[in-house]
Motif scaffolding. Structure first.
Motif, short mmCIF file in Angstrom:
data_model
loop_
_atom_site.label_atom_id
_atom_site.label_comp_id
_atom_site.label_asym_id
_atom_site.label_seq_id
_atom_site.Cartn_x
_atom_site.Cartn_y
_atom_site.Cartn_z
N CYS A 89 0.85 -1.19 0.00
CA CYS A 89 0.00 0.00 0.00
C CYS A 89 0.88 1.24 0.00
O CYS A 89 1.06 1.90 1.02
N GLY A 90 1.47 1.52 -1.15
CA GLY A 90 2.35 2.67 -1.27
C GLY A 90 1.58 3.97 -1.28
O GLY A 90 0.48 4.04 -1.82
N VAL A 91 2.16 5.00 -0.67
CA VAL A 91 1.54 6.32 -0.64
C VAL A 91 2.06 7.12 -1.83
O VAL A 91 3.25 7.34 -1.97
N GLU A 92 1.15 7.55 -2.68
CA GLU A 92 1.53 8.28 -3.89
C GLU A 92 1.64 9.78 -3.64
O GLU A 92 2.46 10.46 -4.26
N SER A 93 0.81 10.31 -2.74
CA SER A 93 0.88 11.73 -2.42
C SER A 93 0.27 12.00 -1.06
O SER A 93 -0.57 11.23 -0.57
N ILE A 94 0.73 13.09 -0.45
CA ILE A 94 0.23 13.55 0.85
C ILE A 94 -0.26 14.98 0.65
O ILE A 94 0.48 15.83 0.14
N HIS B 288 16.31 6.63 0.37
CA HIS B 288 16.10 6.21 -1.02
C HIS B 288 17.33 6.57 -1.84
O HIS B 288 17.94 7.61 -1.61
N PRO B 289 17.69 5.73 -2.80
CA PRO B 289 18.88 6.02 -3.61
C PRO B 289 18.69 7.14 -4.62
O PRO B 289 19.66 7.71 -5.10
N LYS B 290 17.43 7.45 -4.96
CA LYS B 290 17.17 8.48 -5.98
C LYS B 290 16.21 9.53 -5.46
O LYS B 290 15.28 9.23 -4.71
N LEU B 291 16.41 10.76 -5.90
CA LEU B 291 15.60 11.89 -5.45
C LEU B 291 14.13 11.73 -5.82
O LEU B 291 13.25 12.10 -5.05
N ASP B 292 13.87 11.13 -7.00
CA ASP B 292 12.47 11.03 -7.42
C ASP B 292 11.66 10.05 -6.55
O ASP B 292 10.43 10.02 -6.61
N SER B 293 12.35 9.27 -5.72
CA SER B 293 11.66 8.37 -4.80
C SER B 293 10.95 9.15 -3.69
O SER B 293 10.12 8.60 -2.97
N TYR B 294 11.31 10.42 -3.54
CA TYR B 294 10.68 11.27 -2.53
C TYR B 294 9.54 12.10 -3.13
O TYR B 294 9.03 13.01 -2.49
N SER B 295 9.11 11.76 -4.33
CA SER B 295 8.11 12.59 -5.02
C SER B 295 6.77 12.63 -4.30
O SER B 295 6.00 13.58 -4.46
N PHE B 296 6.48 11.62 -3.47
CA PHE B 296 5.21 11.61 -2.74
C PHE B 296 5.13 12.74 -1.71
O PHE B 296 4.07 13.04 -1.18
N LEU B 297 6.28 13.40 -1.45
CA LEU B 297 6.31 14.51 -0.50
C LEU B 297 6.17 15.87 -1.18
O LEU B 297 6.27 16.90 -0.52
N LYS B 298 5.92 15.88 -2.48
CA LYS B 298 5.99 17.14 -3.24
C LYS B 298 4.97 18.18 -2.79
O LYS B 298 5.16 19.38 -3.00
N ASN B 299 3.86 17.76 -2.18
CA ASN B 299 2.84 18.72 -1.73
C ASN B 299 3.20 19.37 -0.39
O ASN B 299 2.47 20.24 0.09
N LEU B 300 4.29 18.95 0.20
CA LEU B 300 4.74 19.53 1.46
C LEU B 300 5.83 20.56 1.18
O LEU B 300 6.44 20.56 0.12
N LYS B 301 6.09 21.41 2.15
CA LYS B 301 7.03 22.52 1.92
C LYS B 301 8.50 22.12 2.14
O LYS B 301 9.39 22.94 1.97
N HIS B 302 8.74 20.89 2.53
CA HIS B 302 10.08 20.52 2.99
C HIS B 302 11.13 20.42 1.89
O HIS B 302 10.85 19.99 0.77
N SER B 303 12.35 20.82 2.26
CA SER B 303 13.51 20.66 1.38
C SER B 303 14.01 19.23 1.51
O SER B 303 14.05 18.67 2.61
N ILE B 304 14.39 18.65 0.39
CA ILE B 304 14.93 17.28 0.39
C ILE B 304 16.33 17.34 -0.20
O ILE B 304 16.51 17.74 -1.35
N LEU B 305 17.30 16.95 0.61
CA LEU B 305 18.68 16.96 0.17
C LEU B 305 18.93 15.73 -0.71
O LEU B 305 18.47 14.63 -0.40
#
Length: 401
Positions: free
Chosen positions: A130-135, A163-180
């Motif tokens: 049950c993967g989360v696609e967006s928040i 995660h090894p790749k930045l796009d794996s954090y795409s489910f967080l895109k609706n949040l304001k956080h910076s992802i290094l």
């Protein structure tokens, strides 16, 4: 109150367990069909639960990224608390000589079983595959769009791991956080052009590995593998040098002292004393400094020592070359190897955007982070799991307030 946990790993389970209380409904959302998969494979299937207790000021030095942040986290849940938590639930732990702690059973399943048992006892709902696609923040709640439909939760803890790749954090895109940008940490050095690889399987217990041109150095066991060099000294060095090595495209020169108890002068003096005491012994047949026989033969060949040459006939040039191979063996590093099951990454959620007292987001109320999704990584030895238990505990308990 509904509390959602994204991630069914160590930090996610620990957060879920500590977020459980009368009046709360806790749900773990895990994208894969397996739970606690990293716990399962860690430590060669034994699970390096934590490290021997030490002062927090010393403990945080084992984290290339997150040291200052963890100084405020660990007082609330440290190694002693981890040990107490597992042992109070029937999982006895043992300390090995290097400080690593494992279940007495030597099986990671002991850790998995107690976490699953605790989750079941607390009626935690677990949704696998049950993967989360967006928040999406929605009024005072969070909307989770998942593979299994849409869910609303009052509070949310993100513990998805690294995660090894930045796009794996795409489910967080609706949040304001910076992802290094994620970069690998804890990897072995590939040396494809070096003959040392032919000695795969050999190891020394007390080597010193340095990266030429830097101040980065680490001491500990060194292992020769079919792709290059590994072992705790190399893995720990890779963690502290993760960004530097990435910037160099993993091309560098490693310098190895094969017995850290000796310096250059000590190696030299010991060889000269030995040849005076045993002039008629064959050099190749009598390894010194606790160096494995095949590795010693390799050093002899690199130093121009003949097959049957006696110690008493060694020239000054040969001695100097032998000392150089022992004290400052040069290896050309070209690439890295990471273990996919146990990979550790630097990068993730920027720590200055999270409250270290509660693990709550500085931008979104009732949103928390735990584990390796944060820009925290430790060296090998149980430190990454300790960060997972500590941040999971803190995020879970804070979500109840």
């Amino acid at each position: 109150m509904k509390i959602g946990i994204i991630g069914g790993g160590a930090a996610g389970f620990f957060a879920a367990i500590h977020a459980s209380a009368p009046g709360t409904e806790v749900t773990i959302f895990e994208k894969s069909p397996k739970l606690l998969s990293k716990v399962k494979v860690s430590g060669g299937g034994r699970c390096n639960v934590t490290h021997r207790p030490m002062e927090i000021s010393k403990l945080v030095k084992n984290y290339p990224r997150g040291e200052k942040f963890l100084k405020r986290v660990f007082p609330k849940f440290k190694s002693e608390d981890t040990i107490r938590w597992f042992e109070s639930r029937g999982v006895a732990l043992k300390i090995e000589a290097d400080g690593r702690m494992f279940p007495v059973s030597d099986s990671s399943q002991s850790i998995i079983d107690v976490l699953l048992k605790e989750a079941k006892k607390l009626n935690i709902t677990i949704r696998k595959s049950c993967g989360v696609e967006s928040i999406t923040p929605a009024d005072s709640q969070y909307k989770l769009d998942t593979d299994d439909g849409t869910f609303l939760v009052d509070k949310l803890i993100i513990a998805t791991g690294g995660h090894p790749k930045l796009d794996s954090y795409s489910f967080l895109k609706n949040l304001k956080h910076s992802i290094l940008d994620p970069i690998p940490s804890l990897f072995t050095f590939n040396t494809p052009k070096e003959s040392l690889r032919e000695l795969m399987g050999l190891s020394v217990v007390d080597g010193i590995v340095k990266i030429e041109g830097t101040k980065m150095t680490y001491r500990g066991p060194v292992l020769v593998t079919h792709w290059g060099v590994s072992g705790p000294a190399v893995l720990k060095l890779s963690a502290f040098g993760a960004q530097w090595l990435k910037d160099k495209n993993y091309v560098a020169t490693a310098l190895i002292n094969w017995n850290g108890a000796y310096g250059e002068e000590e190696f030299n003096a010991h060889i000269k004393n030995y040849l005076l005491a045993h002039p008629n012994r064959k050099v190749e047949s009598h390894s010194l400094f606790e160096i494995p026989a095949r590795l010693w033969e390799h050093f002899c060949a690199r130093s121009g020592v003949e097959n049957a040459q006696l110690y008493g006939t060694l020239s000054k040039k040969q001695i100097n070359k032998l000392v150089q191979n022992l004290f400052c063996y040069t290896l050309k590093v070209e690439g890295k190897t990471t273990f996919k099951e146990e990979f550790v990454t630097a990068g993730g959620i920027a720590l200055n955007e999270v409250n270290p007292e509660t693990l709550e987001s500085n931008y979104h109320p009732n949103l928390y982070f735990a584990g390796e999704v944060l820009n925290i990584d430790g060296i090998t030895g149980g430190f990454n799991f300790q960060a997972a238990w500590s941040t999971g505990f803190l995020a879970g308990t804070a979500s109840l307030n």
